[in-house]
Design an enzyme around this catalytic site. Structure first.
Site, PDB file in Angstrom:
ATOM      1  CD1 TRP A 150      27.803 -35.441 -14.068  1.00 24.36           C
ATOM      2  CD2 TRP A 150      25.903 -34.294 -13.875  1.00 24.36           C
ATOM      3  NE1 TRP A 150      28.024 -34.192 -14.610  1.00 24.36           N
ATOM      4  CE2 TRP A 150      26.866 -33.462 -14.505  1.00 24.36           C
ATOM      5  CE3 TRP A 150      24.629 -33.769 -13.643  1.00 24.36           C
ATOM      6  CZ2 TRP A 150      26.599 -32.162 -14.899  1.00 24.36           C
ATOM      7  CZ3 TRP A 150      24.361 -32.482 -14.046  1.00 24.36           C
ATOM      8  CH2 TRP A 150      25.329 -31.684 -14.657  1.00 24.36           C
ATOM      9  CD  GLU A 355      23.183 -41.562  -2.554  1.00 25.47           C
ATOM     10  OE1 GLU A 355      22.550 -41.631  -1.482  1.00 25.47           O
ATOM     11  OE2 GLU A 355      23.857 -42.491  -3.018  1.00 25.47           O
TER      12      GLU A 355
END
Length: 380
Positions: A150, A355
């Site tokens: 990812w 994040e």
């Protein structure tokens, strides 16, 4: 600077960026292939000076850049943000030699960067990463073995910021940041087919050699490099979300003013107008929370982790709500491939995960709240 308003120069700059995104960058973005790095778009960001502005910006400028570009062209915003995320560890922790070697190409948009932190079993729990950096018995370096997954801009980036376990200590204290060119022997990658249209993939490390010249910061201090980067970029993820929410809100206001049903424009129906009011209120609240977090970062406030987490959490969740409501008010046309809201509906989901997922942000906020409460209790 007041966190509740922008000065006239900032307001004008944001307006110029929105126009630039809609009238110039969008045309370049549309020529790109979904799921792949759009190198002409990144090069244009460099030619326009936006990448240079990005790396010289404080947190508030970064947020204004991302919000304004996202309003008119999410692909341009994402290209700029990924370039920043991949290269900021170099800016903050690189040696003069490392910066001199790599930054000119990055700022010009010729060198594509990527931030390689996540792994198959270490996404939200970044301290659990397992990419192994085994000491080289014949030299002053390591060999990296394992997988990253990812990773935005992978496998097409030219330069990766990679976080690996060198083992100075357990957990977060045993992680080192490395700057690794894509052509390093043993480094391969493959793309992932994701809902969001930006490039993302897997990296495989087969005894990839690295030396102390590749280290960003100090061995064993890589987790701090990663967290410093994320503390800066988390509020700006919220800014990206706000840009999308504002675009969805603007489209909704135009549509409900023009679309007639039940004897008049949709805006005359209280059920519709109240939803528009709610969308606008939540978007503005999210914007103020993001600006406050950015100003806290720029002034060195002690509560940056909490403010950054709050900003990312609230803004991304708000954008999901606003875009979803906009789709509902537009009806079936919003689900047609190529419609602005169809595009935003696919784009808006990922920021609630990357994040640091929303659940991680809540954990950060709670930890900071209880730590402060404990400190205040002890001081009484």
């Amino acid at each position: 600077m007041p966190v509740f308003s922008l000065d006239p120069e900032q307001t004008a700059w944001c307006a110029d960026l929105r126009t630039l995104a809609a009238e110039q960058l969008r045309h370049i973005a549309e020529k790109g292939e979904p799921g792949h790095v759009n190198r002409p778009l990144v090069a244009t960001l460099g030619e326009l000076g936006l990448l240079e502005r990005l790396f010289g910006a404080g947190a508030l400028d970064l947020c204004l850049l991302r919000e304004s570009l996202a309003h008119g062209c999410t692909e341009a915003e994402t290209a700029l943000a990924l370039q920043g995320l991949g290269a900021y560890p170099l800016v903050q922790s690189g040696t003069p030699e490392q910066r001199e070697r790599h930054l000119p190409g990055i700022i010009a948009g010729r060198t594509i960067t990527a931030f390689a932190l996540s792994e198959p079993d270490a996404g939200s729990d970044a301290a659990a990463l397992a990419l192994d950096a085994a000491p080289d018995p014949d030299g002053d370096g390591w060999h990296l073995t394992g997988t990253k997954r990812w990773i935005s801009n992978a496998p097409e980036a030219d330069l990766y910021t990679v976080f690996a376990r060198t083992g100075e200590a357990p957990g977060a204290r045993g992680i080192t940041a490395f700057l690794i060119p894509a052509d390093r022997p043993g480094l391969t990658g493959s793309p992932l087919d994701m809902l969001s249209p930006h490039p993302i993939g897997t990296l495989t490390f087969d005894a990839v050699p690295v030396t102390r010249d590749d280290v960003l910061g100090e061995p064993g201090a890589g987790f701090r490099v990663a967290m410093n980067t994320l503390n800066l970029f988390r509020p700006s993820v919220g800014a990206f979300a706000i840009g999308m929410a504002q675009a969805a809100l603007d489209a909704t206001l135009a549509h409900t003013a023009q679309r007639h049903a039940f004897g008049g424009p949709l805006k005359n129906l209280q059920a519709v107008s109240h939803q528009a009011a709610e969308m606008a209120t939540r978007t503005e609240a999210a914007r103020l929370l993001v600006y406050a977090a950015a100003c806290a970062y720029d002034t060195g406030a002690p509560d940056v982790p909490q403010r950054s987490a709050m900003a990312k959490l609230f803004a991304t969740e708000t954008a999901q709500y606003v875009v979803d409501t906009a789709v509902q008010l537009h009806g079936a046309r919003a689900l047609q491939r190529g419609h602005l809201l169809e595009h935003l509906y696919r784009e808006v989901r990922a920021p609630r995960i990357y994040e640091g997922a929303s659940e991680v942000q809540r954990s950060i906020i709670a930890k900071e709240l209880y730590a402060r409460a404990g400190t205040e209790e002890t001081s009484r």
